[in-house]
Motif scaffolding. Structure first.
Motif, PDB file in Angstrom:
ATOM      1  N   UNK A 174       0.979  -1.449   0.316  1.00 54.77           N
ATOM      2  CA  UNK A 174       0.235  -0.148   0.122  1.00 54.77           C
ATOM      3  C   UNK A 174       0.896   1.522  -0.528  1.00 54.77           C
ATOM      4  N   UNK A 175       0.482   1.813  -0.526  1.00 53.72           N
ATOM      5  CA  UNK A 175       1.125   3.560  -0.720  1.00 53.72           C
ATOM      6  C   UNK A 175       0.365   4.629  -0.421  1.00 53.72           C
ATOM      7  N   UNK A 176       1.167   5.455   0.682  1.00 57.99           N
ATOM      8  CA  UNK A 176      -0.180   6.731   1.212  1.00 57.99           C
ATOM      9  C   UNK A 176       0.927   7.869   0.800  1.00 57.99           C
ATOM     10  N   UNK A 177      -0.548   8.721   0.147  1.00 55.36           N
ATOM     11  CA  UNK A 177       0.393  10.154  -0.850  1.00 55.36           C
ATOM     12  C   UNK A 177       0.671  10.663   0.816  1.00 55.36           C
ATOM     13  N   UNK A 178       0.742  11.844   1.024  1.00 61.79           N
ATOM     14  CA  UNK A 178       1.429  13.081   1.967  1.00 61.79           C
ATOM     15  C   UNK A 178      -0.283  12.946   2.149  1.00 61.79           C
ATOM     16  N   UNK A 179      -0.917  12.928   3.954  1.00 68.26           N
ATOM     17  CA  UNK A 179      -1.913  14.405   3.752  1.00 68.26           C
ATOM     18  C   UNK A 179      -3.816  12.837   3.583  1.00 68.26           C
ATOM     19  N   UNK A 180      -3.107  11.284   3.304  1.00 68.86           N
ATOM     20  CA  UNK A 180      -4.338  10.708   2.828  1.00 68.86           C
ATOM     21  C   UNK A 180      -4.241   9.971   4.260  1.00 68.86           C
ATOM     22  N   UNK A 181      -5.724   9.145   4.098  1.00 70.35           N
ATOM     23  CA  UNK A 181      -5.530   8.376   5.283  1.00 70.35           C
ATOM     24  C   UNK A 181      -5.888   6.801   4.699  1.00 70.35           C
ATOM     25  N   UNK A 182      -5.335   5.826   4.947  1.00 70.40           N
ATOM     26  CA  UNK A 182      -5.583   4.525   4.611  1.00 70.40           C
ATOM     27  C   UNK A 182      -5.639   4.174   5.117  1.00 70.40           C
ATOM     28  N   UNK A 183      -6.602   3.086   4.577  1.00 71.65           N
ATOM     29  CA  UNK A 183      -7.320   1.639   6.072  1.00 71.65           C
ATOM     30  C   UNK A 183      -6.562   0.195   5.175  1.00 71.65           C
ATOM     31  N   UNK A 184      -6.137  -0.837   6.039  1.00 71.86           N
ATOM     32  CA  UNK A 184      -5.659  -1.866   6.158  1.00 71.86           C
ATOM     33  C   UNK A 184      -6.782  -3.087   6.540  1.00 71.86           C
ATOM     34  N   UNK A 185      -6.882  -3.860   5.968  1.00 77.22           N
ATOM     35  CA  UNK A 185      -8.167  -4.627   6.015  1.00 77.22           C
ATOM     36  C   UNK A 185      -7.557  -6.032   6.438  1.00 77.22           C
ATOM     37  N   UNK A 186      -8.080  -6.722   7.636  1.00 73.77           N
ATOM     38  CA  UNK A 186      -7.766  -8.247   8.779  1.00 73.77           C
ATOM     39  C   UNK A 186      -9.249  -8.187   8.681  1.00 73.77           C
ATOM     40  N   UNK A 187      -8.907  -9.682   7.802  1.00 72.37           N
ATOM     41  CA  UNK A 187     -10.460 -10.688   8.186  1.00 72.37           C
ATOM     42  C   UNK A 187     -10.050 -12.174   8.468  1.00 72.37           C
ATOM     43  N   UNK A 188     -10.637 -12.538   9.864  1.00 72.10           N
ATOM     44  CA  UNK A 188     -10.544 -13.918  10.306  1.00 72.10           C
ATOM     45  C   UNK A 188     -11.387 -14.477  10.401  1.00 72.10           C
ATOM     46  N   UNK A 189     -11.489 -16.098   9.677  1.00 73.73           N
ATOM     47  CA  UNK A 189     -12.406 -16.625  10.291  1.00 73.73           C
ATOM     48  C   UNK A 189     -11.344 -18.061  11.368  1.00 73.73           C
ATOM     49  N   UNK A 190     -11.651 -17.478  12.346  1.00 71.53           N
ATOM     50  CA  UNK A 190     -10.964 -18.170  13.292  1.00 71.53           C
ATOM     51  C   UNK A 190     -11.392 -18.746  14.638  1.00 71.53           C
ATOM     52  N   UNK A 191     -12.732 -17.712  14.721  1.00 70.86           N
ATOM     53  CA  UNK A 191     -13.495 -17.478  15.339  1.00 70.86           C
ATOM     54  C   UNK A 191     -13.043 -17.003  17.003  1.00 70.86           C
ATOM     55  N   UNK A 192     -11.619 -16.382  16.678  1.00 70.39           N
ATOM     56  CA  UNK A 192     -11.255 -15.813  17.871  1.00 70.39           C
ATOM     57  C   UNK A 192     -11.720 -14.868  18.068  1.00 70.39           C
ATOM     58  N   UNK A 193     -12.155 -14.271  19.614  1.00 70.25           N
ATOM     59  CA  UNK A 193     -12.382 -13.173  20.063  1.00 70.25           C
ATOM     60  C   UNK A 193     -11.641 -12.114  19.993  1.00 70.25           C
ATOM     61  N   UNK A 194     -10.112 -11.931  20.464  1.00 71.66           N
ATOM     62  CA  UNK A 194      -8.904 -11.612  20.241  1.00 71.66           C
ATOM     63  C   UNK A 194      -8.629 -10.939  18.779  1.00 71.66           C
ATOM     64  N   UNK A 195      -7.930  -9.733  18.897  1.00 67.75           N
ATOM     65  CA  UNK A 195      -7.699  -9.195  17.548  1.00 67.75           C
ATOM     66  C   UNK A 195      -6.584  -8.138  17.586  1.00 67.75           C
ATOM     67  N   UNK A 196      -5.461  -7.661  17.218  1.00 69.51           N
ATOM     68  CA  UNK A 196      -4.835  -6.886  17.700  1.00 69.51           C
ATOM     69  C   UNK A 196      -4.364  -6.904  16.384  1.00 69.51           C
ATOM     70  N   UNK A 197      -2.823  -5.041  16.103  1.00 66.92           N
ATOM     71  CA  UNK A 197      -2.360  -4.548  14.632  1.00 66.92           C
ATOM     72  C   UNK A 197      -1.105  -4.346  15.600  1.00 66.92           C
ATOM     73  N   UNK A 198       0.219  -5.092  14.948  1.00 68.07           N
ATOM     74  CA  UNK A 198       1.362  -4.823  15.512  1.00 68.07           C
ATOM     75  C   UNK A 198       1.704  -3.951  14.752  1.00 68.07           C
ATOM     76  N   UNK A 199       3.140  -2.924  14.218  1.00 71.19           N
ATOM     77  CA  UNK A 199       3.705  -2.626  13.498  1.00 71.19           C
ATOM     78  C   UNK A 199       4.797  -3.229  13.418  1.00 71.19           C
ATOM     79  N   UNK A 200       6.103  -2.988  12.489  1.00 67.54           N
ATOM     80  CA  UNK A 200       7.101  -3.727  12.731  1.00 67.54           C
ATOM     81  C   UNK A 200       8.188  -3.055  11.650  1.00 67.54           C
ATOM     82  N   UNK A 201       9.293  -2.450  12.205  1.00 58.96           N
ATOM     83  CA  UNK A 201      10.060  -1.880  12.039  1.00 58.96           C
ATOM     84  C   UNK A 201      11.656  -2.494  11.354  1.00 58.96           C
ATOM     85  N   UNK A 202      12.801  -1.951  10.515  1.00 62.71           N
ATOM     86  CA  UNK A 202      13.271  -2.812  10.107  1.00 62.71           C
ATOM     87  C   UNK A 202      14.269  -3.222  11.356  1.00 62.71           C
ATOM     88  N   UNK A 203      14.738  -4.273  12.470  1.00 60.51           N
ATOM     89  CA  UNK A 203      15.556  -4.558  13.193  1.00 60.51           C
ATOM     90  C   UNK A 203      15.234  -4.444  14.763  1.00 60.51           C
TER      91      UNK A 203
END
Lengths: 113, 115
Positions: free
Chosen positions: B11-40
């Motif tokens: 995904x590429x974002x232009x300056x000043x733009x909002x972007x939405x990342x999708x996450x869908x699960x079919x594991x019937x899990x109650x808890x969901x998480x978002x993480x950010x990973x930077x190099x190293x």
């Protein structure tokens, strides 16, 4: 926030050799988890070891836990090229009424054919 | 097969733009998480949700927003307030039981870059 620390940061071995990675943490834990991440992919859960366990096996993987030293190790025996990945440990951090996983920085393992 | 699907992969974002990342699960899990990973670096928690219509801030929530209107979906919006959004974003889910008591299952990530 508190983090576990893995060492070494990077490890390069030949196929067939054993690989050992270590994880140290700072707080008391209920359990500790190890995950693998292939390049550009999500993480895959390997093993969860509880604080009252000292050793756990899964196939070629052996995890030990020493709560007195606040450390854990992951041993991969008879390594294969497909084991090339980054390996992370994760421990639980109590944040008020909620718990969060705190992740180490990872060990990058390269297994050379 | 059950699992977690993240989209798009890149995904590429232009300056000043909002972007939405999708996450869908079919594991019937109650808890969901978002993480950010930077190099190293290890994973850093952005937001998490333990139940529908409820979510909590993680360690680096500023510049991000989430919603949890359905059990299987946990979209992440990277707003224009996030000045350094370039990173690899990972979504995960787990059965309810408290973080750390259950393994987390991960999607294959979305790599976000600035144009």
């Amino acid at each position: 926030s508190q983090q576990g620390e893995e060492d070494p940061q990077a490890l390069s071995i030949q196929e067939g050799e054993n690989a050992t990675m270590n994880c140290s943490y700072k707080t008391s834990i209920n359990n500790l988890q190890w995950y693998r991440q292939n390049s550009g992919r999500g993480l895959v859960h390997l093993i969860l070891i509880r604080s009252n366990e000292r050793e756990k096996h899964s196939g070629r993987l052996r995890v030990t836990l020493d709560t007195s030293k606040k450390s854990s190790s992951l041993l991969i025996t008879a390594s294969r090229a497909a084991d090339t990945a980054s390996y992370f440990c994760a421990t639980v951090y109590n944040a008020g009424n909620n718990r969060k996983l705190i992740w180490g920085l990872g060990t990058s393992l390269a297994v050379n054919p | 097969d059950g699992g977690i699907t993240q989209s798009p992969k890149y995904l590429f974002r232009k300056e000043g733009q909002n972007v939405t990342l999708s996450c869908e699960q079919n594991l019937n899990h109650d808890a969901m998480y978002w993480y950010r990973q930077d190099p190293g670096q290890g994973l850093r928690l952005i937001y998490y949700s333990q139940i529908v219509n409820d979510f909590q801030k993680g360690d680096i929530a500023e510049g991000y927003s989430v919603s949890r209107e359905k059990k299987e979906s946990f979209p992440l919006t990277v707003t224009s307030a996030q000045k350094n959004p370039t990173a690899f974003y990972l979504c995960a889910s787990s059965p309810l039981g408290g973080a750390g008591n259950q393994p987390q299952h991960f999607g294959d990530g979305t790599r976000l870059s600035i144009l």
